[in-house]
Design an enzyme around this catalytic site. Structure first.
Site, PDB file in Angstrom:
ATOM      1  N   ASP A  86       0.839  -1.206   0.000  1.00 38.49           N
ATOM      2  CA  ASP A  86       0.000   0.000   0.000  1.00 38.49           C
ATOM      3  C   ASP A  86       0.869   1.250   0.000  1.00 38.49           C
ATOM      4  O   ASP A  86       1.869   1.320   0.738  1.00 38.49           O
ATOM      5  CB  ASP A  86      -0.838   0.042   1.290  1.00 38.49           C
ATOM      6  CG  ASP A  86      -2.277  -0.362   1.054  1.00 38.49           C
ATOM      7  OD1 ASP A  86      -2.700  -0.463  -0.109  1.00 38.49           O
ATOM      8  OD2 ASP A  86      -2.979  -0.595   2.058  1.00 38.49           O
ATOM      9  N   GLU A 118      -5.524   4.264  -3.061  1.00 40.13           N
ATOM     10  CA  GLU A 118      -6.957   4.453  -2.813  1.00 40.13           C
ATOM     11  C   GLU A 118      -7.503   5.631  -3.624  1.00 40.13           C
ATOM     12  O   GLU A 118      -6.863   6.677  -3.709  1.00 40.13           O
ATOM     13  CB  GLU A 118      -7.196   4.746  -1.320  1.00 40.13           C
ATOM     14  CG  GLU A 118      -6.904   3.563  -0.425  1.00 40.13           C
ATOM     15  CD  GLU A 118      -7.189   3.860   1.048  1.00 40.13           C
ATOM     16  OE1 GLU A 118      -7.813   4.891   1.370  1.00 40.13           O
ATOM     17  OE2 GLU A 118      -6.761   3.035   1.880  1.00 40.13           O
ATOM     18  N   GLU A 185     -14.095  -2.208  -1.574  1.00 37.73           N
ATOM     19  CA  GLU A 185     -14.277  -2.403  -0.125  1.00 37.73           C
ATOM     20  C   GLU A 185     -15.632  -1.851   0.337  1.00 37.73           C
ATOM     21  O   GLU A 185     -15.971  -0.690   0.068  1.00 37.73           O
ATOM     22  CB  GLU A 185     -13.125  -1.710   0.639  1.00 37.73           C
ATOM     23  CG  GLU A 185     -13.271  -1.878   2.155  1.00 37.73           C
ATOM     24  CD  GLU A 185     -12.025  -1.515   2.950  1.00 37.73           C
ATOM     25  OE1 GLU A 185     -10.980  -1.185   2.339  1.00 37.73           O
ATOM     26  OE2 GLU A 185     -12.100  -1.557   4.198  1.00 37.73           O
TER      27      GLU A 185
HETATM   28  O1  KIV Z   1      -4.837  -1.902   4.190  1.00 39.07           O
HETATM   29  C1  KIV Z   1      -5.463  -2.937   3.934  1.00 39.07           C
HETATM   30  O2  KIV Z   1      -5.364  -3.961   4.629  1.00 39.07           O
HETATM   31  C2  KIV Z   1      -6.348  -2.923   2.779  1.00 39.07           C
HETATM   32  C3  KIV Z   1      -7.319  -4.057   2.629  1.00 39.07           C
HETATM   33  C4  KIV Z   1      -8.518  -3.763   3.474  1.00 39.07           C
HETATM   34  C5  KIV Z   1      -7.706  -4.282   1.222  1.00 39.07           C
HETATM   35  O3  KIV Z   1      -6.321  -2.007   2.018  1.00 39.07           O
END
Ligand code: KIV
Length: 257
Positions: A86, A118, A185
């Site tokens: 991420d 995101e 989500e």
């Molecule tokens: O940060 C995370 O764990 C996520 C998942 C909810 C897809 O983005």
């Protein structure tokens, strides 16, 4: 596996299974489980670092934890799950140049083969387009986007027609930009089905019903390791209670010896 190989899963109607991981132990458990994708999600802010939201987590945190996760992998490179990291808050909201620098740091300094971002606001779309053109694969993420919780809270998205239309438009835009997959989500299943049908890239759901091309879960939620569960994930075991009980038993038994 390379990110682009995921499209084959959708073509062959092969379900994609993804788990999050945040350290060497969870990396090893996720690989052992046979998951296709391991996401080092910024949810590690809560499940591992004790923060109340994902906002405080830093780029250095993400790189540190992504490296710990990959040290837990034992399979040959070809057989390892696809590792995705991420991009944390404020590493892609401050313009394209910074985003390339920060995503580049993740790709250069870890074994992650893609980043997840995101949202799909116009500025974010510019960033995603630039990253992909610069050779950095991007997984999109729509619906509930926890980095925007100060504006939207953590509630289900896409309940009203206007919001549904926006999520659909955004999903199509992300595919056009070249995202290789899309996390959906906490949205209604009926919306997830429409998006899955609209897109050639795989959709990976969490709290979006069972009809997406794949499913992702925060491993700590599945194992019941958190104080609080999200409404869309029932724990498979009461991990925190179970482990806590065992440790208490050990401490008590040692006191008697
Ligand atoms: O940060 C995370 O764990 C996520 C998942 C909810 C897809 O983005």
């Amino acid at each position: 596996m390379l990110p682009l190989e995921l499209v084959k899963y959708k073509k062959n109607s092969q379900k994609i299974i993804a788990l999050t991981a945040w350290d060497c132990i969870t990396g090893s458990l996720a690989e052992e489980s046979g998951a296709d994708i391991v996401l080092v999600g910024d949810s590690l802010a809560m499940v591992c670092l004790g923060y109340k939201s994902t906002l405080p987590v830093t780029l250095d945190n993400m790189i540190h934890h992504t490296n710990a996760v990959s040290r837990g992998f034992t399979k040959s490179i070809e057989d390892q799950p696809l590792l995705v990291c991420d991009m944390p808050f404020l590493t892609y909201q401050c313009g394209e140049d910074k985003a390339v620098e920060y995503a580049g740091k993740i790709i250069k300094n870890t074994y992650a083969k893609a980043v997840k971002i995101e949202g799909a606001e116009p500025e974010i779309q510019n960033v995603i387009s630039r990253l992909i053109r610069m050779g950095i694969p991007v997984m999109g993420h729509l619906g509930l986007t926890p980095q925007n919780y100060l504006n939207l809270g953590l509630r289900k998205q896409g309940e009203k027609l206007e919001s549904q239309e926006k999520i659909k438009r955004d999903a199509v835009a992300l595919e056009k930009l070249g995202c290789f997959s899309l996390v959906l989500e906490h949205i209604p299943e009926i919306l997830a089905v429409e998006i899955k049908t609209l897109l050639k890239i795989p959709t990976i759901g969490i709290g979006a019903g069972n009809s997406c091309d794949g499913q992702i879960r925060v491993t700590a939620d599945l194992l019941g390791l958190n104080e609080k569960q999200p409404p869309f994930c029932q724990p498979m075991i009461e991990g925190k209670k179970l482990l806590g009980k065992k440790l208490k038993e050990w401490v008590a038994s040692e006191r008697l010896n």
